[in-house]
Structures are given as C-alpha cells and as structure tokens.
Motif scaffolding. Structure first.
Motif, PDB file in Angstrom:
ATOM      1  N   PRO A  21       0.834  -1.215   0.000  1.00  0.00           N
ATOM      2  CA  PRO A  21       0.000   0.000   0.000  1.00  0.00           C
ATOM      3  C   PRO A  21       0.865   1.260   0.000  1.00  0.00           C
ATOM      4  CG  PRO A  21      -0.745  -1.573   1.665  1.00  0.00           C
ATOM      5  CD  PRO A  21       0.571  -2.062   1.176  1.00  0.00           C
ATOM      6  N   SER A  22       0.379   2.299  -0.640  1.00  0.00           N
ATOM      7  CA  SER A  22       1.158   3.533  -0.755  1.00  0.00           C
ATOM      8  C   SER A  22       1.435   4.166   0.599  1.00  0.00           C
ATOM      9  CB  SER A  22       0.423   4.527  -1.664  1.00  0.00           C
ATOM     10  OG  SER A  22       0.286   4.020  -2.967  1.00  0.00           O
ATOM     11  N   LEU A  73       5.177   5.468   5.173  1.00  0.00           N
ATOM     12  CA  LEU A  73       5.611   5.309   6.562  1.00  0.00           C
ATOM     13  C   LEU A  73       7.007   4.693   6.643  1.00  0.00           C
ATOM     14  CD1 LEU A  73       2.291   4.046   8.219  1.00  0.00           C
ATOM     15  CD2 LEU A  73       3.395   6.258   8.566  1.00  0.00           C
ATOM     16  N   ILE A  74       7.259   3.680   5.810  1.00  0.00           N
ATOM     17  CA  ILE A  74       8.575   3.025   5.813  1.00  0.00           C
ATOM     18  C   ILE A  74       9.658   4.003   5.383  1.00  0.00           C
ATOM     19  CG2 ILE A  74       9.956   1.212   4.720  1.00  0.00           C
ATOM     20  CD1 ILE A  74       7.406  -0.470   4.565  1.00  0.00           C
ATOM     21  N   THR A  75       9.375   4.780   4.339  1.00  0.00           N
ATOM     22  CA  THR A  75      10.362   5.741   3.850  1.00  0.00           C
ATOM     23  C   THR A  75      10.648   6.824   4.890  1.00  0.00           C
ATOM     24  OG1 THR A  75       9.506   5.368   1.609  1.00  0.00           O
ATOM     25  CG2 THR A  75      10.940   7.262   1.934  1.00  0.00           C
ATOM     26  N   MET A  76       9.602   7.322   5.538  1.00  0.00           N
ATOM     27  CA  MET A  76       9.802   8.334   6.574  1.00  0.00           C
ATOM     28  C   MET A  76      10.612   7.767   7.744  1.00  0.00           C
ATOM     29  SD  MET A  76       6.039  10.134   6.677  1.00  0.00           S
ATOM     30  CE  MET A  76       6.475  11.105   8.111  1.00  0.00           C
ATOM     31  N   TYR A  77      10.312   6.532   8.149  1.00  0.00           N
ATOM     32  CA  TYR A  77      11.045   5.923   9.267  1.00  0.00           C
ATOM     33  C   TYR A  77      12.513   5.712   8.896  1.00  0.00           C
ATOM     34  CZ  TYR A  77      12.708   2.392  12.531  1.00  0.00           C
ATOM     35  OH  TYR A  77      13.456   1.704  13.454  1.00  0.00           O
ATOM     36  N   ALA A  78      12.755   5.215   7.676  1.00  0.00           N
ATOM     37  CA  ALA A  78      14.137   4.963   7.258  1.00  0.00           C
ATOM     38  C   ALA A  78      14.935   6.263   7.188  1.00  0.00           C
ATOM     39  CB  ALA A  78      14.144   4.254   5.908  1.00  0.00           C
ATOM     40  N   ALA A  79      14.307   7.321   6.653  1.00  0.00           N
ATOM     41  CA  ALA A  79      15.010   8.601   6.551  1.00  0.00           C
ATOM     42  C   ALA A  79      15.318   9.177   7.933  1.00  0.00           C
ATOM     43  CB  ALA A  79      14.175   9.592   5.742  1.00  0.00           C
ATOM     44  N   LYS A  80      14.389   9.016   8.875  1.00  0.00           N
ATOM     45  CA  LYS A  80      14.609   9.530  10.232  1.00  0.00           C
ATOM     46  C   LYS A  80      15.593   8.656  10.997  1.00  0.00           C
ATOM     47  CE  LYS A  80      13.752  12.175  13.787  1.00  0.00           C
ATOM     48  NZ  LYS A  80      14.190  13.595  13.834  1.00  0.00           N
ATOM     49  N   ARG A  81      15.500   7.341  10.804  1.00  0.00           N
ATOM     50  CA  ARG A  81      16.312   6.404  11.601  1.00  0.00           C
ATOM     51  C   ARG A  81      17.771   6.414  11.172  1.00  0.00           C
ATOM     52  NH1 ARG A  81      19.104   3.721  14.155  1.00  0.00           N
ATOM     53  NH2 ARG A  81      18.739   1.734  15.231  1.00  0.00           N
ATOM     54  N   LEU A 128       3.522   7.720  -4.575  1.00  0.00           N
ATOM     55  CA  LEU A 128       2.299   7.593  -5.363  1.00  0.00           C
ATOM     56  C   LEU A 128       2.527   6.864  -6.677  1.00  0.00           C
ATOM     57  CD1 LEU A 128       0.752  11.138  -4.800  1.00  0.00           C
ATOM     58  CD2 LEU A 128      -0.055   8.992  -3.830  1.00  0.00           C
ATOM     59  N   GLY A 129       3.721   7.023  -7.266  1.00  0.00           N
ATOM     60  CA  GLY A 129       3.980   6.420  -8.564  1.00  0.00           C
ATOM     61  C   GLY A 129       4.530   5.022  -8.517  1.00  0.00           C
ATOM     62  N   PHE A 130       4.916   4.550  -7.333  1.00  0.00           N
ATOM     63  CA  PHE A 130       5.548   3.238  -7.214  1.00  0.00           C
ATOM     64  C   PHE A 130       4.612   2.126  -7.692  1.00  0.00           C
ATOM     65  CE2 PHE A 130       7.629  -0.174  -4.603  1.00  0.00           C
ATOM     66  CZ  PHE A 130       8.868  -0.088  -5.218  1.00  0.00           C
ATOM     67  N   GLY A 164      -6.847   8.022  -4.127  1.00  0.00           N
ATOM     68  CA  GLY A 164      -5.919   7.078  -3.526  1.00  0.00           C
ATOM     69  C   GLY A 164      -4.811   7.732  -2.746  1.00  0.00           C
ATOM     70  N   GLY A 165      -4.527   9.008  -3.044  1.00  0.00           N
ATOM     71  CA  GLY A 165      -3.441   9.697  -2.366  1.00  0.00           C
ATOM     72  C   GLY A 165      -3.865  10.474  -1.143  1.00  0.00           C
ATOM     73  N   ALA A 166      -5.155  10.387  -0.760  1.00  0.00           N
ATOM     74  CA  ALA A 166      -5.619  11.148   0.401  1.00  0.00           C
ATOM     75  C   ALA A 166      -4.927  10.673   1.677  1.00  0.00           C
ATOM     76  CB  ALA A 166      -7.137  11.023   0.538  1.00  0.00           C
ATOM     77  N   ILE A 167      -4.840   9.352   1.855  1.00  0.00           N
ATOM     78  CA  ILE A 167      -4.190   8.824   3.066  1.00  0.00           C
ATOM     79  C   ILE A 167      -2.706   9.120   3.033  1.00  0.00           C
ATOM     80  CG2 ILE A 167      -3.725   6.737   4.394  1.00  0.00           C
ATOM     81  CD1 ILE A 167      -6.296   5.571   3.393  1.00  0.00           C
ATOM     82  N   VAL A 168      -2.086   9.006   1.842  1.00  0.00           N
ATOM     83  CA  VAL A 168      -0.665   9.329   1.704  1.00  0.00           C
ATOM     84  C   VAL A 168      -0.424  10.794   2.049  1.00  0.00           C
ATOM     85  CG1 VAL A 168       1.260   9.492   0.079  1.00  0.00           C
ATOM     86  CG2 VAL A 168      -0.289   7.535  -0.007  1.00  0.00           C
TER      87      VAL A 168
END
Length: 342
Positions: free
Chosen positions: A158-159, A164-172, A211-213, A276-280
């Motif tokens: 899911p987008s 969430l994964i990208t944000m966590y990886a960038a912060k971590r 969104l484009g993935f 579809g991008g509202a939650i993103v």
C-alpha cells in the motif's frame, strides 16, 4: 469532433453536479448540527441559537432544490445580482468551516495536487515504459523475472505503508524529516517566489515516488503484455523479413501501438491519484486536496466538499478529452467519432 465532445461535457457536468450535491447531503444532520455537537462537547453555551443562526446564514433552512439552485447559480440568470452567483459564474461558494471563499481554501491545494499528479505521471511513464519494453523484448530472461517479481511486490505494498517506511528509514538512518512539500520557512509563506519553487522541487520526490511506485509497477505489466501481443503479429514478421532495423521496427510500430491502452487510461489517473493519495497526503502532511476534502465531508461543509468534487470532476473530464486526443495522434486509425459507412 472536439466541439461535439466539449458540448457533451455540459449536460454531463450538470448530471454530475446533481449527484455530487445529493451525495454530500446524504449524511444525517447538517453543518450546524456538527458545530452544535462540538460546542456541547467543549461545554459551550447557546448552542441552539448558534445553530439557528448558522442555518440562516448558509441557507440550510431552505428546501434542497432551492439550495442546489443557489449553489449552481441558477438564480443569477434572473436577478443578475452578485450574491446569487454560483458555480456557473465561477463562484465556488463560502466554506462553512473556514468562513471564507472556497477558492481561497483550495486554491494552492489544487495547484499543488496538479503539480504532484503531473510529476507522478511523468515518473510512472519514465519508469514503466523502458522497463516494460525490456521485459517484453527479453522475455523469460533474468531481467524479466526480476522486473516481474519487483512489479508484483510493488503492487502489493500500500502507498501509505511505503510512505511510513520511507519516513522511518530517513529519520532512523539519515536523521531527516522528509514529510511535507516545503521547509518550515516556506510552509506558511503566502505567494510564490523562486526560492519557494526550488524548495518545492527538493521535497517533491518523496510523494511522487510513493504515489507512482504502485502505478509504475502495474503499467510495467500492462506494457509487457501489450508489446508481447504486438510482437507476435504478422506485420512484425514481414518487417523483419524486409530487413528493417530491429530498434526502428520496435519503436515505430509495436511500441507505438502497445501504448494505446496506457494513453487511454490517462483520463482517470488524476481522480485516482487524488482519491488514492488522500491517506498518503495525511501521512506525509501534504497540503493537497485529499485531506481537505475528507475534513469537509466529516464536517458536512457541503459547499466546500461539493465545489471540490466538481473541480475534480472537471479536471477528470478534461483529462479524458486530452487522453482521447493523444490517442488519436498516436494511432490515426482511431477517430473520436465513427466514420459513416461507405
């Protein structure tokens, strides 16, 4: 004909406006009821008096058809007064929640949504077309299997989870906060200048990638299947027998025809990205249309929600027309209107 298509958009938008206005009115109660409930939860007094005042100010006490006519601006054709102007005159109405014109609430958000959507489409095509062509030409090769596995994996994620994964990886691991479309110093700035545009471009890559993935993954599969069908047709065998160079043959004929289903899907891509991008957008704190529309529906701000849905409908119809024109240019055999029989 293009003129005929444009004329057909008028009754179509009229039907869409009826459906939109009816849908936003479906939840029980109205904006005044929601506001009263909030005041009661906060311990505010004189709630009923405020509700009556709100219903009178926003004409919520009028019959449904009369409110629809006021929202659309039909009364303006009789009175020609500015207070009776509606959607037909370019007046999107007054937001009940924000207490200011809808155009001011959604102006930058619609523009930013368009920027993100166009950038996402460009990213999707830039990734999917070469990958799909390679996967079809090198069928059953190691690269084909890798792209196939990657496409199925991307379509299953899911987008919002990817965000969430990208944000966590960038912060971590990088110590970066990559949410939002602007740096803090530009987020509240009104108007536009060159530094703000550059800052937007620096933050644009994350929502575009998220969104484009999945869209790129699905398009790779579609492009691969379409191109494999074209490569098996007799005209390809004939062109090869005549000594046409493989690259020229591939790009001039099979690839061009394989693009038809992809181009025809452009019209519905923008509404799909918005819904579809509202939650993103909520996860990444993006100032886009999706979260604002969701808040308006929850608050039963019918003018804000209805006007936003109408703007999205118009953009979707314009996108469909553009995709049809591109399809006509791409494949001259296709016509917008049927040719009369000989």
């Amino acid at each position: 004909m293009i003129g005929r298509r444009l004329l057909l958009m008028v009754p179509t938008l009229l039907v869409v406006s009826l459906i939109v206005f009816a849908l936003v009115q479906l939840p029980p109660g109205d904006f005044a009821t929601v506001r009263v409930m909030r005041l009661e939860m906060q311990g505010g007094g004189e709630a009923e008096a405020l509700a009556a005042e709100l219903r009178k100010s926003f004409h919520l006490d009028e019959p449904l058809l009369e409110r629809y006519a006021r929202w659309m601006g039909f009364k303006w054709f009789v009175s020609f007064e500015s207070q009776d102007a509606g959607l037909l005159q370019g007046n999107l109405g007054l937001s009940m929640e924000h207490e200011k014109p809808v155009s001011e609430v959604i102006g930058d958000r619609v523009m930013l949504t368009l920027v993100v959507s166009v950038a996402t489409v460009i990213f999707t095509w830039a990734v999917a077309l070469p990958a799909g062509i390679f996967s079809a030409v090198r069928q059953y090769s190691v690269g084909d299997y890798v792209l196939t596995f990657g496409a199925f994996l991307a379509m299953s994620v899911p987008s919002f989870l990817l965000a969430l994964i990208t944000m966590y990886a960038a912060k971590r691991w990088l110590g970066l906060n990559i949410d939002g479309l602007f740096s803090p110093e530009f987020a509240t700035m009104r108007g536009w200048n060159w530094p703000k545009i550059v800052d937007l471009l620096k933050h644009l890559w994350l929502p575009v990638m998220v969104l484009g993935f999945g869209s790129a993954a699905g398009m790779i599969r579609v492009m691969r299947a379409n191109l494999l069908d074209e490569l098996k047709k007799p005209y390809v065998t004939t062109a090869r027998a005549k000594g046409l160079r493989p690259i020229r043959l591939l790009l001039k004929y099979p690839v061009r025809l394989a693009l038809n289903p992809l181009v025809s899907s452009l019209g519905g891509l923008f509404p799909q990205l918005v819904s579809g991008g509202a939650i993103v957008a909520m996860v990444l704190s993006l100032p886009m249309v999706g979260p604002t529309l969701l808040d308006a529906l929850v608050a039963e701000d019918v003018y804000l929600a209805g006007s936003m849905l109408m703007v999205l409908s118009v953009l979707g119809m314009v996108g469909t027309l553009v995709s049809d024109l591109l399809l006509l240019w791409l494949d001259p055999r296709i016509r917008l209107t049927a040719e009369p029989p000989a």
